[in-house]
Design an enzyme around this catalytic site. Structure first.
Site, PDB file in Angstrom:
ATOM      1  N   ARG A 101      12.985 -43.438  57.779  1.00 31.64           N
ATOM      2  CA  ARG A 101      14.230 -42.991  57.089  1.00 31.64           C
ATOM      3  C   ARG A 101      14.821 -43.996  56.441  1.00 31.64           C
ATOM      4  O   ARG A 101      15.394 -44.989  56.932  1.00 31.64           O
ATOM      5  CB  ARG A 101      15.248 -42.250  57.958  1.00 31.64           C
ATOM      6  CG  ARG A 101      16.511 -41.997  57.217  1.00 31.64           C
ATOM      7  CD  ARG A 101      17.336 -41.070  57.944  1.00 31.64           C
ATOM      8  NE  ARG A 101      16.967 -39.537  57.879  1.00 31.64           N
ATOM      9  CZ  ARG A 101      17.513 -38.515  58.346  1.00 31.64           C
ATOM     10  NH1 ARG A 101      18.773 -38.555  58.694  1.00 31.64           N
ATOM     11  NH2 ARG A 101      17.311 -37.506  58.145  1.00 31.64           N
ATOM     12  N   HIS A 128      13.068 -35.313  50.890  1.00 34.28           N
ATOM     13  CA  HIS A 128      12.747 -34.938  52.496  1.00 34.28           C
ATOM     14  C   HIS A 128      11.695 -33.890  52.960  1.00 34.28           C
ATOM     15  O   HIS A 128      12.234 -32.657  53.246  1.00 34.28           O
ATOM     16  CB  HIS A 128      14.387 -34.466  53.010  1.00 34.28           C
ATOM     17  CG  HIS A 128      14.886 -34.481  54.342  1.00 34.28           C
ATOM     18  ND1 HIS A 128      13.995 -35.088  55.636  1.00 34.28           N
ATOM     19  CD2 HIS A 128      16.045 -34.207  54.912  1.00 34.28           C
ATOM     20  CE1 HIS A 128      14.440 -34.988  56.517  1.00 34.28           C
ATOM     21  NE2 HIS A 128      15.888 -34.467  56.227  1.00 34.28           N
ATOM     22  N   GLN A 131      12.225 -31.679  56.464  1.00 38.61           N
ATOM     23  CA  GLN A 131      13.080 -30.911  56.332  1.00 38.61           C
ATOM     24  C   GLN A 131      12.417 -29.542  55.576  1.00 38.61           C
ATOM     25  O   GLN A 131      12.468 -28.448  56.287  1.00 38.61           O
ATOM     26  CB  GLN A 131      14.305 -31.364  55.328  1.00 38.61           C
ATOM     27  CG  GLN A 131      15.413 -30.272  55.334  1.00 38.61           C
ATOM     28  CD  GLN A 131      16.021 -30.116  56.812  1.00 38.61           C
ATOM     29  OE1 GLN A 131      16.408 -30.916  57.394  1.00 38.61           O
ATOM     30  NE2 GLN A 131      16.072 -28.780  57.244  1.00 38.61           N
ATOM     31  N   ASP A 223      23.420 -28.014  50.384  1.00 42.41           N
ATOM     32  CA  ASP A 223      23.181 -29.343  51.133  1.00 42.41           C
ATOM     33  C   ASP A 223      24.752 -30.056  50.641  1.00 42.41           C
ATOM     34  O   ASP A 223      25.698 -29.442  49.926  1.00 42.41           O
ATOM     35  CB  ASP A 223      22.014 -30.272  50.596  1.00 42.41           C
ATOM     36  CG  ASP A 223      21.884 -31.577  51.495  1.00 42.41           C
ATOM     37  OD1 ASP A 223      22.463 -31.617  52.451  1.00 42.41           O
ATOM     38  OD2 ASP A 223      21.327 -32.236  51.013  1.00 42.41           O
ATOM     39  N   CYS A 263      20.378 -27.865  55.400  1.00 40.93           N
ATOM     40  CA  CYS A 263      19.507 -28.745  56.364  1.00 40.93           C
ATOM     41  C   CYS A 263      20.507 -29.205  57.464  1.00 40.93           C
ATOM     42  O   CYS A 263      19.969 -29.987  58.434  1.00 40.93           O
ATOM     43  CB  CYS A 263      19.052 -29.878  55.245  1.00 40.93           C
ATOM     44  SG  CYS A 263      20.369 -30.582  54.426  1.00 40.93           S
ATOM     45  N   ARG A 291      12.508 -28.064  62.903  1.00 37.88           N
ATOM     46  CA  ARG A 291      12.438 -29.450  62.691  1.00 37.88           C
ATOM     47  C   ARG A 291      11.276 -29.908  63.751  1.00 37.88           C
ATOM     48  O   ARG A 291      10.403 -30.664  63.481  1.00 37.88           O
ATOM     49  CB  ARG A 291      13.465 -30.287  62.568  1.00 37.88           C
ATOM     50  CG  ARG A 291      14.448 -29.962  61.255  1.00 37.88           C
ATOM     51  CD  ARG A 291      13.889 -30.337  60.091  1.00 37.88           C
ATOM     52  NE  ARG A 291      13.552 -31.822  60.061  1.00 37.88           N
ATOM     53  CZ  ARG A 291      14.521 -32.998  59.991  1.00 37.88           C
ATOM     54  NH1 ARG A 291      15.610 -32.590  59.667  1.00 37.88           N
ATOM     55  NH2 ARG A 291      14.033 -34.182  59.893  1.00 37.88           N
TER      56      ARG A 291
HETATM   57  N1   CP Z   1      18.620 -32.405  58.488  1.00 39.17           N
HETATM   58  C1   CP Z   1      18.466 -33.876  58.877  1.00 39.17           C
HETATM   59  O1   CP Z   1      17.787 -34.408  58.666  1.00 39.17           O
HETATM   60  O2   CP Z   1      19.592 -34.033  59.708  1.00 39.17           O
HETATM   61  P1   CP Z   1      19.932 -35.453  60.278  1.00 39.17           P
HETATM   62  O3   CP Z   1      20.420 -36.369  59.249  1.00 39.17           O
HETATM   63  O4   CP Z   1      20.628 -35.428  61.371  1.00 39.17           O
HETATM   64  O5   CP Z   1      18.485 -36.227  60.853  1.00 39.17           O
HETATM   65  N1  NVA Z   2      21.044 -34.889  51.144  1.00 37.71           N
HETATM   66  C1  NVA Z   2      21.335 -35.308  52.516  1.00 37.71           C
HETATM   67  C2  NVA Z   2      20.666 -34.888  53.509  1.00 37.71           C
HETATM   68  C3  NVA Z   2      20.698 -35.114  54.832  1.00 37.71           C
HETATM   69  C4  NVA Z   2      20.102 -34.391  55.896  1.00 37.71           C
HETATM   70  C5  NVA Z   2      21.446 -36.759  52.452  1.00 37.71           C
HETATM   71  O1  NVA Z   2      20.379 -37.667  51.968  1.00 37.71           O
HETATM   72  O2  NVA Z   2      22.342 -37.453  53.023  1.00 37.71           O
END
Ligand code: CP
Ligand code: NVA
Length: 307
Positions: A101, A128, A131, A223, A263, A291
């Site tokens: 990530r 993502h 997701q 989101d 999400c 997930r």
């Molecule tokens: N939706 C999602 O990726 O959640 P987190 O940021 O908590 O991993």
């Molecule tokens: N768009 C958000 C998604 C979090 C799961 C981010 O990138 O922070």
């Protein structure tokens, strides 16, 4: 040849539907897979915070008989202490897969190119994909199929929106994206989705009207307005995105019985109201649960024994 999962674009239309089938099977018969990744280790590199992603990858690896090792942002300090190339070259000597990530998508691409073990994108600024797999598993569970559905995405044309468009292109799901001017999805992602979905029944409408996007939708998705890394823009964005809040008034434009999707984490009172996220049509915790199952299917495909 090892396979990575950096984008929904790494999946053909057939592989996308196969992966959803596998996720459903793993969900139904999870005990059958409890040794499937025995002695396999996943390194999990996080440069941003997480609840769902960390928990579901770690629990998923344990449930498949393997192990996961969490590397916090301060541990390896990717980019400052050491670059993606050397990290990939080290990790492949010890573990069987890497989950990442990070910020720039190119970092994930560089890491994958540097190493002979599979790399999974667990969120970049661009996409993502894990997701989106869980979200389409959830849509299919609740609506029976993905074709002939309209998914509305309202808010920021961000990483989550991009992966949803690429998944919708493969599932034959129609999509309408409603964003403020200047916050539309990346044009390259829009073009990619249109190309990939030209024969599947997919269609994509881009609009600056939240109401037009939500109109007649089977599911309305939103989101956060400021993603991780955009904290400095939070107040400015809150003003610009206020008309795009998903509330009961906006949901009244969707079909009767439309699902609400997010999400998570959600900022209640900003992009969504309590009345919507706590309503019976909200499937946000199903998405979070899936997930786990969707990622177990991804881990099996990338790190499992080859048939
Ligand atoms: N939706 C999602 O990726 O959640 P987190 O940021 O908590 O991993
Ligand atoms: N768009 C958000 C998604 C979090 C799961 C981010 O990138 O922070």
């Amino acid at each position: 040849m090892k396979k990575d999962f950096l984008s929904i674009r790494d999946l053909s239309i057939y592989e996308f539907s196969q992966l959803l089938d596998r996720a459903a099977e793993v969900k139904k018969h999870s005990r059958k897979y409890r040794r499937a990744l025995e002695h396999r280790i996943l390194a999990m590199i996080f440069q941003k915070p997480s609840l769902r992603t960390r928990m579901t990858f770690e629990a998923g690896m344990l449930q498949l008989g393997g192990e996961a090792i969490y590397l916090a942002p301060s541990d390896i300090q990717m980019g400052s202490r050491e670059g993606a190339y050397d990290i990939g070259k080290n990790l492949e000597r010890w573990v069987d897969g890497i989950m990442l990530r990070t910020f720039g998508h190119q970092i994930a691409v560089d890491l994958a190119a540097s190493t002979k073990i599979p790399v999974i994108n667990a969120l970049t600024d661009l996409s993502h994909p894990c997701q989106a797999m869980a979200d389409f598993q959830t849509l299919r569970e609740h609506k029976g199929s993905l074709a002939n559905l309209k998914l509305a995405y309202v808010g920021d044309g961000n990483n989550v929106c991009h992966s949803l468009m690429l998944a919708a292109a493969r599932g034959g799901t129609k999509m309408a994206v409603g964003t403020p001017a200047g916050y539309e999805p990346n044009p390259e992602m829009v073009q990619a989705a249109r190309e990939d979905g030209k024969d599947t029944g997919f269609a994509l409408t881009l609009t600056n009207s939240a109401e037009e996007a939500a109109s007649g939708a089977d599911a309305v998705y939103t989101d956060v307005w400021a993603s991780m890394g955009q904290e400095a823009e939070k107040e400015k964005r809150a003003r610009i995105f206020a008309p795009y809040q998903v509330n009961a008034r906006l949901m009244s434009h969707a079909k009767n019985g439309a699902l609400f999707m997010h999400c998570l984490p959600a900022h209640r009172g900003d992009e969504v109201t309590d009345e919507v996220i706590d309503a019976p049509g909200s499937v946000v915790y199903d998405q979070a649960e899936n997930r786990l199952h969707a990622q177990k299917a991804i881990l099996l495909a990338l790190m499992g024994k080859k048939d």
